[in-house]
Write a protein that holds these residues in place. Structure first.
Motif, PDB file in Angstrom:
ATOM      1  N   LYS A 171       0.722  -1.195  -0.031  1.00 21.39           N
ATOM      2  CA  LYS A 171      -0.086   0.180  -0.076  1.00 21.39           C
ATOM      3  C   LYS A 171       1.021   1.222   0.208  1.00 21.39           C
ATOM      4  N   ILE A 172       0.572   2.210  -0.703  1.00 18.52           N
ATOM      5  CA  ILE A 172       1.057   3.435  -1.068  1.00 18.52           C
ATOM      6  C   ILE A 172       0.148   4.501  -0.956  1.00 18.52           C
ATOM      7  N   GLN A 173       0.556   5.663  -0.284  1.00 13.77           N
ATOM      8  CA  GLN A 173      -0.775   6.755  -0.080  1.00 13.77           C
ATOM      9  C   GLN A 173       0.038   8.098  -0.495  1.00 13.77           C
ATOM     10  N   GLY A 174      -0.695   9.107  -1.244  1.00 11.94           N
ATOM     11  CA  GLY A 174      -0.324  10.284  -1.684  1.00 11.94           C
ATOM     12  C   GLY A 174       0.226  10.162  -3.071  1.00 11.94           C
ATOM     13  N   ALA A 175      -0.299  11.421  -3.816  1.00 15.66           N
ATOM     14  CA  ALA A 175       0.182  11.396  -5.176  1.00 15.66           C
ATOM     15  C   ALA A 175       1.648  11.335  -5.342  1.00 15.66           C
TER      16      ALA A 175
END
Length: 123
Positions: A41-45
């Motif tokens: 999981k990776i968050q943020g643009a």
């Protein structure tokens, strides 16, 4: 708004951009966006763009087989499910993939990717 037409246009734009200039995909995500890529999981643009540009291949070509979409919630979102093949430069065989996008409308009348789940299909 025809959801199928929006989904088709988004998918064409996304994979054309991915195949030619992955870094430009950053504009399709926002700070609250999340990508699950092969379980991670990776968050943020910015973090999502960093992940996509760091993938261990320079060139690829997506061939989309199916695009399915459904409206999602009262805010006008859309779920878009894609299946297809991914051909990497120098590789003999294409890889099958599935990807799901949860698109949300922007005040400007376009869409951004709230959620993105990608999996290679091994069989």
């Amino acid at each position: 708004m025809d959801p199928d037409a929006v989904a088709k246009a988004f998918v064409e734009h996304y994979y054309r951009t991915f195949d030619s200039n992955r870094a430009a995909l950053v504009s399709l995500y926002q700070d609250g966006s999340m990508l699950t890529f092969e379980g991670g999981k990776i968050q943020g643009a910015q973090a999502i763009a960093a992940k996509l540009t760091s993938l261990p291949f320079e060139q690829c070509l997506h061939a989309v087989s199916t695009v399915d979409c459904q409206p999602s919630g009262p805010q006008g979102g859309m779920l878009v499910f894609v299946s297809g093949q991914l051909r990497l430069a120098g590789e003999e065989h294409a890889l099958k993939f599935s990807q799901m996008f949860h698109l949300m409308p922007t005040p400007q009348g376009s869409f951004y990717v709230q959620n993105d789940i990608f999996r290679l299909n091994y069989a």
